[in-house]
Scaffold this active site. Sequence first.
Site, PDB file in Angstrom:
ATOM      1  N   LYS A 237       0.355   3.540  -2.887  1.00  0.00           N
ATOM      2  CA  LYS A 237      -0.786   4.459  -2.951  1.00  0.00           C
ATOM      3  C   LYS A 237      -0.321   5.920  -2.944  1.00  0.00           C
ATOM      4  O   LYS A 237      -1.054   6.815  -3.364  1.00  0.00           O
ATOM      5  CB  LYS A 237      -1.736   4.216  -1.785  1.00  0.00           C
ATOM      6  CG  LYS A 237      -2.526   2.904  -1.842  1.00  0.00           C
ATOM      7  CD  LYS A 237      -3.456   2.784  -0.639  1.00  0.00           C
ATOM      8  CE  LYS A 237      -4.432   1.630  -0.773  1.00  0.00           C
ATOM      9  NZ  LYS A 237      -3.837   0.326  -0.462  1.00  0.00           N
TER      10      LYS A 237
ATOM     11  N   LYS B 268       2.614   6.664   4.891  1.00  0.00           N
ATOM     12  CA  LYS B 268       1.775   5.522   4.539  1.00  0.00           C
ATOM     13  C   LYS B 268       2.412   4.198   4.942  1.00  0.00           C
ATOM     14  O   LYS B 268       3.598   3.964   4.715  1.00  0.00           O
ATOM     15  CB  LYS B 268       1.532   5.523   3.017  1.00  0.00           C
ATOM     16  CG  LYS B 268       0.473   4.554   2.556  1.00  0.00           C
ATOM     17  CD  LYS B 268      -0.907   5.078   2.863  1.00  0.00           C
ATOM     18  CE  LYS B 268      -1.966   3.995   2.677  1.00  0.00           C
ATOM     19  NZ  LYS B 268      -1.877   2.936   3.709  1.00  0.00           N
TER      20      LYS B 268
ATOM     21  N   SER C 183       0.799  -1.232   0.000  1.00  0.00           N
ATOM     22  CA  SER C 183       0.000   0.000   0.000  1.00  0.00           C
ATOM     23  C   SER C 183       0.827   1.273   0.000  1.00  0.00           C
ATOM     24  O   SER C 183       0.277   2.360  -0.177  1.00  0.00           O
ATOM     25  CB  SER C 183      -0.943   0.013   1.204  1.00  0.00           C
ATOM     26  OG  SER C 183      -1.997  -0.907   1.029  1.00  0.00           O
TER      27      SER C 183
ATOM     28  N   SER D  27      -6.473   3.566   3.992  1.00  0.00           N
ATOM     29  CA  SER D  27      -5.775   2.729   3.010  1.00  0.00           C
ATOM     30  C   SER D  27      -6.742   2.020   2.077  1.00  0.00           C
ATOM     31  O   SER D  27      -6.571   0.843   1.738  1.00  0.00           O
ATOM     32  CB  SER D  27      -4.874   1.703   3.712  1.00  0.00           C
ATOM     33  OG  SER D  27      -3.911   1.178   2.825  1.00  0.00           O
TER      34      SER D  27
END
Length: 400
Positions: A70, A234, A67, A127
Amino acid sequence: MLIPSATNLLEKARQAAKLCALSVLLGSVGVSAQAFDTSAKSAFVIDVGTGTVLLSKNADEPLPPASMSKLMTLYVAFEAIRKGQMSLDEKLPVSQHAMSYGGSTMFLDTTDRVRVEDLLRGIIVLSGNDACVVIAEALSPDGTEAGFARFMTQRAQKMGMTNSTFSNSNGWPAAGHLMSMRDLALLSRRLIEDFPEYYPMFAETEFEFDGRAPKNIQNRNPLLKLGIGADGLKTGHTQRAGYGLAGSAKQGDRRVVFVLSGMESSRERAEEAEAVVNWSFRQFSQKSIIKAGNQIAQADVWMGETPTVGLTSEQDVETLLPVLSDEEVNAEVVYNGPIEAPVKQGQKLAELVLMPEGMPETRIPLVAAHDVGPGGFVVRLQTATSIFLKRLRDNTEGAL
């Protein structure tokens, strides 16, 4: 005596000394920095203010980013908002493809039309894999997530992220979806510096989207509530990638960006990330070592009105040093010389290589401190004579 052309003479001189190095003693480090022994399989830590790399471990190896990728979707989305392609209040439809994603989601369905601002928070805080796809399909050149992934790859390459390729918008495990930790650090830094108006979203610890998923409202970044200056970015986790975190923290005037990947649990990720932040701030301090305009060395000039030219930095130079060291550091000036006259003030001629013990080297461009015009007939005659005598000595020594 027949005087060879300046070009031929310069080439012969450069063959004799292809790389000149001047030792510049700015001092000597008393205590070297202790390298951080991270359990992460791949890591990269950089001090933003000085550009000093504090830690690099397998940092250029393309790995599944989970993730953390992202962040690239968010960067493209922020650019689109700034360009007027999309607005924060615009409501976007949810496709069946977006709805089909599992893992971390906002639990969107095809009956929803969701504000862009909510989607951004859904990506940053929750997320949301589905939220990424909604954004991707809205901005994709061909309306598909795959088309958006190709665009992300092209944009990343232009930003200097040469070890990044994307197969989707959210980091879902897929062949060819890879990023290096250095690339993730570069991207994190660009998000902070390019979009200060949106970066505060990364520090939000909760986002409750219309109450439909009360168990999924917490930001997974384990550092945000610790009071150590952490303010984004993140986390990531898949079975293949392990647990990772692209993060940043600021204490006083200093900011560090760090990326860790390949840890075995969320607990290890939290402990390792906190340790990296504490080490980065406690073990190093920012110190000024050069003032702009101060001459720090000289470089040889070929057939100039003077035999050397002063070298200086156009900017004040600061670096990080271990907190237990003194304020001095060994350095070296390197250049491809001798430098052919004429030389113009401000012309880039060399690099200052800072070499603190136990830390990666830092290279700083150096420029000419003043003009050096071409030498006249006497200079050419003296140069030709010195080369002739050197050849004569070399031939004599070779015959013995």
